[in-house]
Each structure stands twice: as C-alpha cells, then as structure tokens.
Design a protein around this motif. Sequence first.
Motif, PDB file in Angstrom:
ATOM      1  N   LYS A   1       9.457   7.828   7.863  1.00  0.00           N
ATOM      2  CA  LYS A   1       9.458   6.363   7.975  1.00  0.00           C
ATOM      3  C   LYS A   1      10.793   5.783   7.509  1.00  0.00           C
ATOM      4  CE  LYS A   1       7.247   5.320   3.491  1.00  0.00           C
ATOM      5  NZ  LYS A   1       8.358   4.594   2.870  1.00  0.00           N
ATOM      6  N   VAL A   2      11.127   4.645   8.121  1.00  0.00           N
ATOM      7  CA  VAL A   2      12.325   3.899   7.715  1.00  0.00           C
ATOM      8  C   VAL A   2      11.956   2.528   7.174  1.00  0.00           C
ATOM      9  CG1 VAL A   2      13.796   5.096   9.380  1.00  0.00           C
ATOM     10  CG2 VAL A   2      12.680   2.953  10.046  1.00  0.00           C
ATOM     11  N   LEU A   3      10.721   2.114   7.379  1.00  0.00           N
ATOM     12  CA  LEU A   3      10.246   0.821   6.900  1.00  0.00           C
ATOM     13  C   LEU A   3       9.853   0.943   5.427  1.00  0.00           C
ATOM     14  CD1 LEU A   3       9.568  -2.018   8.297  1.00  0.00           C
ATOM     15  CD2 LEU A   3       7.187  -1.272   8.156  1.00  0.00           C
ATOM     16  N   SER A   4      10.315   0.010   4.609  1.00  0.00           N
ATOM     17  CA  SER A   4       9.977   0.051   3.188  1.00  0.00           C
ATOM     18  C   SER A   4       8.555  -0.443   2.960  1.00  0.00           C
ATOM     19  CB  SER A   4      10.953  -0.816   2.391  1.00  0.00           C
ATOM     20  OG  SER A   4      10.733  -2.192   2.671  1.00  0.00           O
ATOM     21  N   ALA A   5       8.019  -0.109   1.783  1.00  0.00           N
ATOM     22  CA  ALA A   5       6.678  -0.582   1.419  1.00  0.00           C
ATOM     23  C   ALA A   5       6.645  -2.104   1.382  1.00  0.00           C
ATOM     24  CB  ALA A   5       6.279  -0.003   0.072  1.00  0.00           C
ATOM     25  N   ARG A   6       7.709  -2.709   0.924  1.00  0.00           N
ATOM     26  CA  ARG A   6       7.787  -4.166   0.859  1.00  0.00           C
ATOM     27  C   ARG A   6       7.702  -4.769   2.258  1.00  0.00           C
ATOM     28  NH1 ARG A   6      12.622  -7.086  -2.411  1.00  0.00           N
ATOM     29  NH2 ARG A   6      11.743  -5.676  -3.973  1.00  0.00           N
ATOM     30  N   GLU A   7       8.420  -4.172   3.218  1.00  0.00           N
ATOM     31  CA  GLU A   7       8.392  -4.674   4.597  1.00  0.00           C
ATOM     32  C   GLU A   7       7.034  -4.432   5.240  1.00  0.00           C
ATOM     33  OE1 GLU A   7      13.049  -4.016   5.927  1.00  0.00           O
ATOM     34  OE2 GLU A   7      11.731  -2.270   5.727  1.00  0.00           O
ATOM     35  N   TYR A   8       6.425  -3.317   4.923  1.00  0.00           N
ATOM     36  CA  TYR A   8       5.096  -3.003   5.451  1.00  0.00           C
ATOM     37  C   TYR A   8       4.081  -4.025   4.966  1.00  0.00           C
ATOM     38  CZ  TYR A   8       1.184   0.045   6.884  1.00  0.00           C
ATOM     39  OH  TYR A   8       0.059   0.566   7.479  1.00  0.00           O
ATOM     40  N   LEU A   9       4.147  -4.373   3.685  1.00  0.00           N
ATOM     41  CA  LEU A   9       3.230  -5.352   3.123  1.00  0.00           C
ATOM     42  C   LEU A   9       3.385  -6.705   3.789  1.00  0.00           C
ATOM     43  CD1 LEU A   9       1.076  -6.007   0.997  1.00  0.00           C
ATOM     44  CD2 LEU A   9       2.936  -6.524  -0.601  1.00  0.00           C
ATOM     45  N   ARG A  10       4.609  -7.080   4.111  1.00  0.00           N
ATOM     46  CA  ARG A  10       4.859  -8.368   4.768  1.00  0.00           C
ATOM     47  C   ARG A  10       4.209  -8.440   6.145  1.00  0.00           C
ATOM     48  NH1 ARG A  10      10.516  -8.165   2.603  1.00  0.00           N
ATOM     49  NH2 ARG A  10      10.593  -9.619   0.848  1.00  0.00           N
ATOM     50  N   LEU A  11       4.032  -7.292   6.780  1.00  0.00           N
ATOM     51  CA  LEU A  11       3.434  -7.266   8.109  1.00  0.00           C
ATOM     52  C   LEU A  11       1.920  -7.441   8.076  1.00  0.00           C
ATOM     53  CD1 LEU A  11       5.388  -4.227   9.611  1.00  0.00           C
ATOM     54  CD2 LEU A  11       5.648  -6.618  10.293  1.00  0.00           C
ATOM     55  N   MET A  12       1.308  -7.163   6.954  1.00  0.00           N
ATOM     56  CA  MET A  12      -0.148  -7.195   6.864  1.00  0.00           C
ATOM     57  C   MET A  12      -0.656  -8.628   6.883  1.00  0.00           C
ATOM     58  SD  MET A  12      -0.543  -4.153   4.047  1.00  0.00           S
ATOM     59  CE  MET A  12      -2.024  -3.315   4.525  1.00  0.00           C
ATOM     60  N   LYS A  13      -1.824  -8.793   7.441  1.00  0.00           N
ATOM     61  CA  LYS A  13      -2.409 -10.116   7.613  1.00  0.00           C
ATOM     62  C   LYS A  13      -2.673 -10.772   6.272  1.00  0.00           C
ATOM     63  CE  LYS A  13      -4.485 -13.411  10.029  1.00  0.00           C
ATOM     64  NZ  LYS A  13      -3.746 -14.299  10.919  1.00  0.00           N
ATOM     65  N   LYS A  14      -2.321 -12.060   6.177  1.00  0.00           N
ATOM     66  CA  LYS A  14      -2.582 -12.800   4.953  1.00  0.00           C
ATOM     67  C   LYS A  14      -4.081 -12.850   4.698  1.00  0.00           C
ATOM     68  CE  LYS A  14       1.492 -15.758   5.038  1.00  0.00           C
ATOM     69  NZ  LYS A  14       1.988 -17.142   5.098  1.00  0.00           N
ATOM     70  N   GLY A  15      -4.426 -12.708   3.445  1.00  0.00           N
ATOM     71  CA  GLY A  15      -5.827 -12.740   3.068  1.00  0.00           C
ATOM     72  C   GLY A  15      -5.972 -13.210   1.645  1.00  0.00           C
ATOM     73  N   PHE A  16      -7.122 -13.022   1.098  1.00  0.00           N
ATOM     74  CA  PHE A  16      -7.435 -13.478  -0.243  1.00  0.00           C
ATOM     75  C   PHE A  16      -6.476 -12.847  -1.261  1.00  0.00           C
ATOM     76  CE2 PHE A  16     -10.422 -13.513  -3.970  1.00  0.00           C
ATOM     77  CZ  PHE A  16     -10.420 -14.888  -4.124  1.00  0.00           C
ATOM     78  N   PHE A  17      -5.778 -13.685  -2.011  1.00  0.00           N
ATOM     79  CA  PHE A  17      -4.874 -13.252  -3.069  1.00  0.00           C
ATOM     80  C   PHE A  17      -3.638 -12.498  -2.559  1.00  0.00           C
ATOM     81  CE2 PHE A  17      -8.584 -13.156  -6.249  1.00  0.00           C
ATOM     82  CZ  PHE A  17      -8.322 -14.462  -6.648  1.00  0.00           C
ATOM     83  N   LEU A  18      -3.362 -12.550  -1.253  1.00  0.00           N
ATOM     84  CA  LEU A  18      -2.236 -11.774  -0.736  1.00  0.00           C
ATOM     85  C   LEU A  18      -0.916 -12.202  -1.357  1.00  0.00           C
ATOM     86  CD1 LEU A  18      -1.065  -9.661   1.098  1.00  0.00           C
ATOM     87  CD2 LEU A  18      -0.968 -11.327   2.936  1.00  0.00           C
ATOM     88  N   ASN A  19      -0.688 -13.498  -1.516  1.00  0.00           N
ATOM     89  CA  ASN A  19       0.575 -13.959  -2.087  1.00  0.00           C
ATOM     90  C   ASN A  19       0.757 -13.452  -3.514  1.00  0.00           C
ATOM     91  OD1 ASN A  19       1.385 -15.325   0.213  1.00  0.00           O
ATOM     92  ND2 ASN A  19       0.314 -17.197  -0.365  1.00  0.00           N
ATOM     93  N   LYS A  20      -0.340 -13.423  -4.288  1.00  0.00           N
ATOM     94  CA  LYS A  20      -0.249 -12.902  -5.649  1.00  0.00           C
ATOM     95  C   LYS A  20       0.068 -11.406  -5.642  1.00  0.00           C
ATOM     96  CE  LYS A  20      -3.205 -16.339  -7.891  1.00  0.00           C
ATOM     97  NZ  LYS A  20      -4.412 -16.582  -8.711  1.00  0.00           N
ATOM     98  N   ILE A  21      -0.548 -10.695  -4.698  1.00  0.00           N
ATOM     99  CA  ILE A  21      -0.273  -9.260  -4.578  1.00  0.00           C
ATOM    100  C   ILE A  21       1.196  -9.031  -4.245  1.00  0.00           C
ATOM    101  CG2 ILE A  21      -0.632  -7.295  -3.024  1.00  0.00           C
ATOM    102  CD1 ILE A  21      -2.719  -7.348  -5.073  1.00  0.00           C
ATOM    103  N   LYS A  22       1.728  -9.835  -3.328  1.00  0.00           N
ATOM    104  CA  LYS A  22       3.135  -9.701  -2.954  1.00  0.00           C
ATOM    105  C   LYS A  22       4.043  -9.923  -4.153  1.00  0.00           C
ATOM    106  CE  LYS A  22       3.195 -10.790   1.997  1.00  0.00           C
ATOM    107  NZ  LYS A  22       3.657 -11.742   3.031  1.00  0.00           N
TER     108      LYS A  22
END
Length: 331
Positions: A303-324
């Motif tokens: 993989k070349v995509l970072s974990a941070r970039e992968y997380l940004r792609l995931m659908k927003k949901g409950f507490f997602l901003n806090k997780i980020k």
Amino acid sequence: MYTDGMPMISVIIINWNGINHLEKCLSSVEAQTYKNYEIIFVDNNSKDNSIQYVKDNYPNIKIIKLDDNYGFCKANNIGIKSSNGQFIALLNNDTEVDKDWLLELVKPIKREKNIKFVASRMMLFKDRGKIDNIGVDYTISGSVIERGRFQKLSNEHIVEKETLIACAGAALYNKDFFDEIGWFDEDFFYSYEDIDLSLRAYLYGGKGAYAPRSIVYHKLSATRKNSPLNTYYSQRNNEFVWLLNTPTSLLLLLSPFRLIYFIGSMLYFTRQGEVKAFLKAKIDVLRNLNRIVIKRKKVQSNKVLSAREYLRLMKKGFFLNKIKKLFLKLS
C-alpha cells in the motif's frame, strides 16, 4: 484494440441458471451506441439451458462454459483473463442497460489516468425512478452504505463524482488494474468481493469515479434471495474485507465501532432466524486466520495510502470527527 479512437471494452456477464434474465440483458448490451466491444458470457455450469439459449439467439457472444459453479469471483477472473479489451465492464445478468451505458461509463477512466474503476448509475428495474446504488461508501465500523439506495432520482444524483467503491454488478475497470493490484479474491466466492477490490485500489494509490449517465436497471436481489447461505457469505466476507484492508494503526482504534457493528448484526440476524449462519461465518473467519494474516501482509506491504488518508475516505458517522482528532494526535 482501437476503432476510430475508441478503446476496446470487454463486457463480462456471469450466469448461473439465469435464463429468464438473459433476453433483456443481452439484447440491451448488443444495442450499445459504443461499438468497439466484445461480450463474454461465462456460465457457472447452469442446468437451465442458458448456454443453448445464448448460442441460438446471440451468435456473436463468446461463451465460456465452466464445469462447476465457481461463484462470481473465479468466473470473472476467468472471463477477464480471456478478454481482449483494454477496459473490462462487469455486468450482472439480471440487468437491462441504457444504449449509452458503455459510452458514458468509459469517459471518466479515459479522461484521468489515476481512475482505476467507474461505477454506473444503477436504478431499480421495476421502479425506474428510484435508485439501486450510485456507488458505495465504507464506514468506520466496516459496514457498507449503498449511495442513494431507494431514493427518488434528483439533480444531486446526476453529478459525476468520486466514489470509494463500485458495485461490480455494473462497473468498468482498467484491465491493467488487475495486474497492478491483483484479481478478485476467489476465497470470497461472492459478496463483498467488489468492496475488497475497490479498497485495495485506493490502498495502492488509485481511485474510483461515478458516471451518472451510464444507466443500468437492476432486478435487485433477483439472483440472490435472502437465505442462510447469503448471510454466511456476506458476514464472513465482511470480516475478510475489514481484516485484509484496514491499516494496522486503525484496527485497534476503530475496534469499539467494529464491536458495536458485530453486536447489532448478531441481533439483526437472530431476529431474522439466521443466527446459525451468522455465527458459522464468524467461526470460519477464525479458522482461516493464518491464511488471512498471510494475505494481509501482502496487501499492507504494497500500500501507498497512509492510515490517515484511509480514515479520511471512510464515511462520516457517530464520533468520527473525535476519532480523527485522536488519531492525528497519536500518529
């Protein structure tokens, strides 16, 4: 490979006892305004005379007869490997496509090199003003959300945009893409194989697009009725996708959301009377952990995509901003 500047497309249709769907599907594909394409019909050892029907009514279609039901993944891999096209269009047999389906589907992938797959606008077959899906999202719990599902078509749905996942029931892929990131994982058999493939494409630096004027009418669940078998494959393969593709630093961080999803799913399938199939799926994941770990190492090492970039792609949901925010502090 080219006619009047148009790249060759191989349309691959997998069939298993689907003779009742074939006239609508194959006739609509043969009526395409985009002319430089071939149709490959891969039959999973049907017993309903499907092959003879295609031979009698569609003599220009290439037929591959398999000696057993190998499922969606292996059958598509066989079809792709025998194809001549620069691009591969996968299509479910329980569909009818608009005459400009291929013409519109190929536009995004020709225009931008980094696009590896394109999703069609899939509409319901019987209620053609409502959406089946226009791409798919992936959430922090590892669940999937079909974009637009059962919504009435509106202007917001006919805008070309990026999509994380394309439903392989009506999608286009660059053929080189399979050499770059691997084929459909045949351990999936069917269900979630397109989720796995799309996420792997992003991990390896590609991306997907949605072509809103590439229209397909889909007989939703016509070839897959609700059953313990479908519950088993969907719930087993959902775990495969999560364990193979989720970056290591996110596995622990998102585990509470994964646990909530697991409990909610178990309660749902218990109410549906299919808890045995659900539990069998999860047990079989544990039995295959060694195999999953080996495959995961390969996926994650390339993989070349970072974990941070992968997380940004995931659908927003409950507490997602806090997780980020928490993840950004820890990384």
